[in-house]
Write a protein that holds these residues in place. Structure first.
Motif, PDB file in Angstrom:
ATOM      1  N   PHE A 271      -3.706  57.172   3.499  1.00 12.72           N
ATOM      2  CA  PHE A 271      -2.252  57.070   3.599  1.00 12.72           C
ATOM      3  C   PHE A 271      -1.589  58.428   3.824  1.00 12.72           C
ATOM      4  CE2 PHE A 271      -3.695  53.774   0.524  1.00 12.72           C
ATOM      5  CZ  PHE A 271      -3.478  52.668   1.330  1.00 12.72           C
ATOM      6  N   TYR A 272      -2.409  59.443   4.013  1.00 10.70           N
ATOM      7  CA  TYR A 272      -1.910  60.830   4.087  1.00 10.70           C
ATOM      8  C   TYR A 272      -2.260  61.419   5.449  1.00 10.70           C
ATOM      9  CZ  TYR A 272      -1.507  65.800   2.691  1.00 10.70           C
ATOM     10  OH  TYR A 272      -1.171  67.127   2.590  1.00 10.70           O
ATOM     11  N   ALA A 273      -1.237  61.768   6.238  1.00  8.96           N
ATOM     12  CA  ALA A 273      -1.462  62.425   7.533  1.00  8.96           C
ATOM     13  C   ALA A 273      -0.136  62.975   8.051  1.00  8.96           C
ATOM     14  CB  ALA A 273      -2.062  61.451   8.549  1.00  8.96           C
ATOM     15  N   TRP A 274      -0.223  63.965   8.911  1.00  7.41           N
ATOM     16  CA  TRP A 274       0.914  64.520   9.634  1.00  7.41           C
ATOM     17  C   TRP A 274       2.024  64.979   8.689  1.00  7.41           C
ATOM     18  CZ3 TRP A 274      -0.630  65.592  14.348  1.00  7.41           C
ATOM     19  CH2 TRP A 274      -1.644  64.814  14.910  1.00  7.41           C
ATOM     20  N   ASP A 275       3.176  64.342   8.690  1.00 10.88           N
ATOM     21  CA  ASP A 275       4.304  64.799   7.868  1.00 10.88           C
ATOM     22  C   ASP A 275       4.015  64.719   6.378  1.00 10.88           C
ATOM     23  OD1 ASP A 275       5.623  65.200  10.206  1.00 10.88           O
ATOM     24  OD2 ASP A 275       7.110  63.600   9.945  1.00 10.88           O
ATOM     25  N   SER A 276       3.012  63.952   5.985  1.00  8.75           N
ATOM     26  CA  SER A 276       2.673  63.854   4.563  1.00  8.75           C
ATOM     27  C   SER A 276       2.397  65.231   3.964  1.00  8.75           C
ATOM     28  CB  SER A 276       1.448  62.961   4.371  1.00  8.75           C
ATOM     29  OG  SER A 276       1.618  61.707   4.994  1.00  8.75           O
ATOM     30  N   GLY A 277       1.793  66.105   4.749  1.00  7.37           N
ATOM     31  CA  GLY A 277       1.492  67.442   4.265  1.00  7.37           C
ATOM     32  C   GLY A 277       2.727  68.246   3.926  1.00  7.37           C
ATOM     33  N   TRP A 278       3.783  68.070   4.719  1.00  9.66           N
ATOM     34  CA  TRP A 278       5.038  68.773   4.435  1.00  9.66           C
ATOM     35  C   TRP A 278       5.636  68.289   3.118  1.00  9.66           C
ATOM     36  CZ3 TRP A 278       6.023  72.968   7.077  1.00  9.66           C
ATOM     37  CH2 TRP A 278       5.545  73.092   8.385  1.00  9.66           C
TER      38      TRP A 278
ATOM     39  N   LEU B 113       0.079  46.320  14.869  1.00  8.37           N
ATOM     40  CA  LEU B 113       0.194  46.789  13.488  1.00  8.37           C
ATOM     41  C   LEU B 113      -1.171  47.146  12.921  1.00  8.37           C
ATOM     42  CD1 LEU B 113       1.740  47.331  10.898  1.00  8.37           C
ATOM     43  CD2 LEU B 113       1.700  44.881  10.415  1.00  8.37           C
ATOM     44  N   VAL B 114      -2.165  46.307  13.187  1.00  6.34           N
ATOM     45  CA  VAL B 114      -3.531  46.593  12.727  1.00  6.34           C
ATOM     46  C   VAL B 114      -4.073  47.863  13.392  1.00  6.34           C
ATOM     47  CG1 VAL B 114      -5.909  45.783  12.761  1.00  6.34           C
ATOM     48  CG2 VAL B 114      -4.075  44.215  12.127  1.00  6.34           C
ATOM     49  N   THR B 115      -3.864  47.978  14.701  1.00  9.14           N
ATOM     50  CA  THR B 115      -4.363  49.170  15.403  1.00  9.14           C
ATOM     51  C   THR B 115      -3.650  50.427  14.930  1.00  9.14           C
ATOM     52  OG1 THR B 115      -2.796  48.895  17.243  1.00  9.14           O
ATOM     53  CG2 THR B 115      -4.913  47.784  17.428  1.00  9.14           C
ATOM     54  N   PHE B 116      -2.353  50.331  14.658  1.00 12.59           N
ATOM     55  CA  PHE B 116      -1.605  51.486  14.151  1.00 12.59           C
ATOM     56  C   PHE B 116      -2.138  51.916  12.788  1.00 12.59           C
ATOM     57  CE2 PHE B 116       2.749  51.540  16.494  1.00 12.59           C
ATOM     58  CZ  PHE B 116       2.079  51.587  17.705  1.00 12.59           C
ATOM     59  N   ALA B 117      -2.413  50.921  11.939  1.00  8.17           N
ATOM     60  CA  ALA B 117      -2.914  51.234  10.603  1.00  8.17           C
ATOM     61  C   ALA B 117      -4.258  51.947  10.670  1.00  8.17           C
ATOM     62  CB  ALA B 117      -3.032  49.945   9.783  1.00  8.17           C
ATOM     63  N   VAL B 118      -5.133  51.461  11.539  1.00  6.51           N
ATOM     64  CA  VAL B 118      -6.442  52.106  11.686  1.00  6.51           C
ATOM     65  C   VAL B 118      -6.291  53.515  12.246  1.00  6.51           C
ATOM     66  CG1 VAL B 118      -8.643  52.012  12.918  1.00  6.51           C
ATOM     67  CG2 VAL B 118      -7.687  49.930  11.905  1.00  6.51           C
ATOM     68  N   ARG B 119      -5.430  53.674  13.240  1.00  3.79           N
ATOM     69  CA  ARG B 119      -5.236  54.986  13.857  1.00  3.79           C
ATOM     70  C   ARG B 119      -4.686  55.999  12.849  1.00  3.79           C
ATOM     71  NH1 ARG B 119      -1.851  53.579  19.139  1.00  3.79           N
ATOM     72  NH2 ARG B 119      -1.367  55.812  18.965  1.00  3.79           N
ATOM     73  N   PHE B 120      -3.723  55.583  12.047  1.00  5.86           N
ATOM     74  CA  PHE B 120      -3.180  56.504  11.048  1.00  5.86           C
ATOM     75  C   PHE B 120      -4.262  56.885  10.039  1.00  5.86           C
ATOM     76  CE2 PHE B 120      -0.904  58.012   7.391  1.00  5.86           C
ATOM     77  CZ  PHE B 120       0.206  58.652   7.904  1.00  5.86           C
ATOM     78  N   SER B 121      -5.097  55.904   9.655  1.00  5.20           N
ATOM     79  CA  SER B 121      -6.183  56.177   8.715  1.00  5.20           C
ATOM     80  C   SER B 121      -7.148  57.220   9.261  1.00  5.20           C
ATOM     81  CB  SER B 121      -6.950  54.890   8.412  1.00  5.20           C
ATOM     82  OG  SER B 121      -6.092  53.887   7.925  1.00  5.20           O
ATOM     83  N   GLN B 122      -7.268  57.271  10.593  1.00  7.12           N
ATOM     84  CA  GLN B 122      -8.172  58.225  11.250  1.00  7.12           C
ATOM     85  C   GLN B 122      -7.453  59.499  11.683  1.00  7.12           C
ATOM     86  OE1 GLN B 122      -9.585  55.630  14.375  1.00  7.12           O
ATOM     87  NE2 GLN B 122     -11.378  55.004  13.162  1.00  7.12           N
ATOM     88  N   ASN B 123      -6.234  59.685  11.181  1.00  7.80           N
ATOM     89  CA  ASN B 123      -5.461  60.899  11.474  1.00  7.80           C
ATOM     90  C   ASN B 123      -5.136  61.038  12.951  1.00  7.80           C
ATOM     91  OD1 ASN B 123      -4.082  62.916  10.238  1.00  7.80           O
ATOM     92  ND2 ASN B 123      -5.784  64.350  10.158  1.00  7.80           N
ATOM     93  N   LEU B 124      -4.943  59.908  13.640  1.00  7.46           N
ATOM     94  CA  LEU B 124      -4.555  59.919  15.049  1.00  7.46           C
ATOM     95  C   LEU B 124      -3.044  59.740  15.148  1.00  7.46           C
ATOM     96  CD1 LEU B 124      -7.366  57.681  16.577  1.00  7.46           C
ATOM     97  CD2 LEU B 124      -7.192  60.167  16.665  1.00  7.46           C
ATOM     98  N   TRP B 125      -2.428  60.428  16.111  1.00  6.09           N
ATOM     99  CA  TRP B 125      -0.995  60.397  16.257  1.00  6.09           C
ATOM    100  C   TRP B 125      -0.488  59.020  16.650  1.00  6.09           C
ATOM    101  CZ3 TRP B 125       3.171  62.931  14.979  1.00  6.09           C
ATOM    102  CH2 TRP B 125       4.362  62.710  15.667  1.00  6.09           C
ATOM    103  N   LEU B 126       0.605  58.596  15.996  1.00  3.38           N
ATOM    104  CA  LEU B 126       1.238  57.321  16.348  1.00  3.38           C
ATOM    105  C   LEU B 126       2.621  57.568  16.934  1.00  3.38           C
ATOM    106  CD1 LEU B 126       0.444  55.087  13.229  1.00  3.38           C
ATOM    107  CD2 LEU B 126      -0.698  55.111  15.444  1.00  3.38           C
ATOM    108  N   ALA B 127       3.544  58.028  16.114  1.00  6.68           N
ATOM    109  CA  ALA B 127       4.925  58.259  16.539  1.00  6.68           C
ATOM    110  C   ALA B 127       5.596  59.197  15.562  1.00  6.68           C
ATOM    111  CB  ALA B 127       5.687  56.939  16.600  1.00  6.68           C
TER     112      ALA B 127
END
Length: 390
Positions: A24-31, A376-390
């Motif tokens: 659940f942690y990626a991109w802006d989560s670090g800020w 939605l499923v593909t977005f969830a998997v992509r975020f889990s893999q630290n891939l950019w969504l939006a």
């Protein structure tokens, strides 16, 4: 994100997902982690600085962390609980204004939209939706104390909360709401003013959060070049856009066929009947999404959402409609194309309007919600893999 993503091999530009809170942690989560665990920092140059991120989400997360929770768990809980509450508030608001059917569809749209993944991960969407929806509902019910409170919390969560102030002031004037409405509308800017005061005291810059934006963008205004590129990705394909010429002839040929079939459906709509035409266009839109991917979703989210907002203007509460327009004005003025679809998702007025539409055409609604589940499923998997969504 916890069960499916860990079974998928790590992509070339991503990381392997694990059965862990870090999915659940990626991109802006670090800020937000830096703000919650350390502090803001800022300097007047073109680098990226945390002061661009508003304080309410990391502050609430910090409160959760005082109970011994690590940041990943605390941030995930804050956003998910707030998102759940936002769904409840939206349901109650639409039900009060219209019907149970419209309320169910509006809530389903907000929950199943592919970008609702940002209501699950360590981002501010859930909290902002809760505050902005509650403020709009309170204004609609003329509960001005709650307008001031929820509005202040919204403007302390994201800069786009400023759109609420303009909407409340305009609606107060147009509907002759009286002095209390104007005062509540102005007090709703309290979160923004307090953060500006903090920036002045700490950094000597009242608008530090705005000046820090230069690290993410070189200019403001409508990004004509960026949107033209997005349009070309839909029409001729990403491969051809990257090469600057037509290397893959199959994509534009297939797109031309889709346009041709769409014209036939429209031309003979009387003979075919409305049901077949609707299903036909739904199928064509699915094909275009498979072809163009994120570029298509971004375009539909922005321009389709704006069109829906305008067509629904007479059915929506005035403040909610103006809030949507002001939010879009801010989106188009960012100078960006990246992330604008995520910003549009956080405009709760769109879910309100979409719910009213689908309540009239429930069969179409089932198709759309079913389609939402796929990206939605593909977005969830992509975020889990630290891939950019939006």
């Amino acid at each position: 994100m916890l069960l499916i993503a860990p079974l998928i091999p790590a992509p070339p530009n991503g990381v392997a997902a694990k059965f862990d809170w870090e999915v659940f942690y990626a991109w802006d989560s670090g800020w937000y982690e830096q703000i919650a665990t350390k502090d803001y920092y800022y300097s007047d140059n073109n680098k990226l600085y945390s002061v661009a991120f508003f304080p309410l989400f990391p502050l609430v997360t910090r409160v959760f962390m005082t109970f011994g929770l690590p940041f990943e768990i605390a941030g995930t809980l804050v956003n998910n609980l707030a998102f759940l509450a936002a769904l409840v508030v939206l349901y109650l608001w639409v039900e009060e204004r219209y019907s149970t059917s419209a309320a169910r569809w509006a809530t389903a749209v907000l929950a199943w939209c592919p970008y609702s993944v940002y209501g699950t991960v360590i981002y501010t969407e859930g909290l902002f939706l809760l505050c902005s929806t509650s403020a709009l509902r309170a204004f609609d019910k003329k509960e001005y104390t709650w307008v001031a409170l929820w509005g202040s919390l919204a403007t302390a969560t994201r800069i786009t909360g400023v759109a609420l102030i303009s909407a409340f002031l305009f609606a107060s004037w147009k509907q002759h709401r009286g002095v209390k409405a104007f005062i509540a509308s102005l007090v709703a800017s309290g979160g923004l003013l307090l953060y500006s005061l903090y920036c002045q005291i700490k950094f000597g810059d009242f608008l530090a959060f705005l000046n820090a934006q230069k690290g993410w963008r070189s200019s403001y205004g409508f990004n004509w070049g960026g949107w033209w590129k997005v349009l070309m990705q839909i029409v001729v394909g990403s491969v051809n856009v990257r090469h600057g010429s037509i290397k893959d002839f199959s994509y534009p040929l297939l797109f031309a066929i889709v346009l041709g079939v769409g014209y036939v459906l429209w031309r003979f709509r009387s003979q075919l009947g409305s049901t077949k035409v609707r299903y036909g266009f739904c199928f064509l839109l699915l094909v275009v999404w498979i072809m163009a991917g994120d570029a298509f979703l971004k375009t539909v989210m922005i321009f389709g959402g704006l069109s829906l907002l305008w067509l629904s203007r007479k059915k929506l509460p005035l403040a909610a409609f103006v809030y949507g327009l002001c939010s879009y004005a801010m989106i188009f003025n960012t100078g960006l194309v990246a992330s604008v679809d995520r910003y549009a998702y956080a405009i709760v007025t769109l879910s309100f309007a979409f719910g009213l539409l689908l309540a009239r055409y429930p069969r179409l609604g089932y198709l759309i919600i079913g389609f939402f589940a796929i990206p939605l499923v593909t977005f969830a998997v992509r975020f889990s893999q630290n891939l950019w969504l939006a």
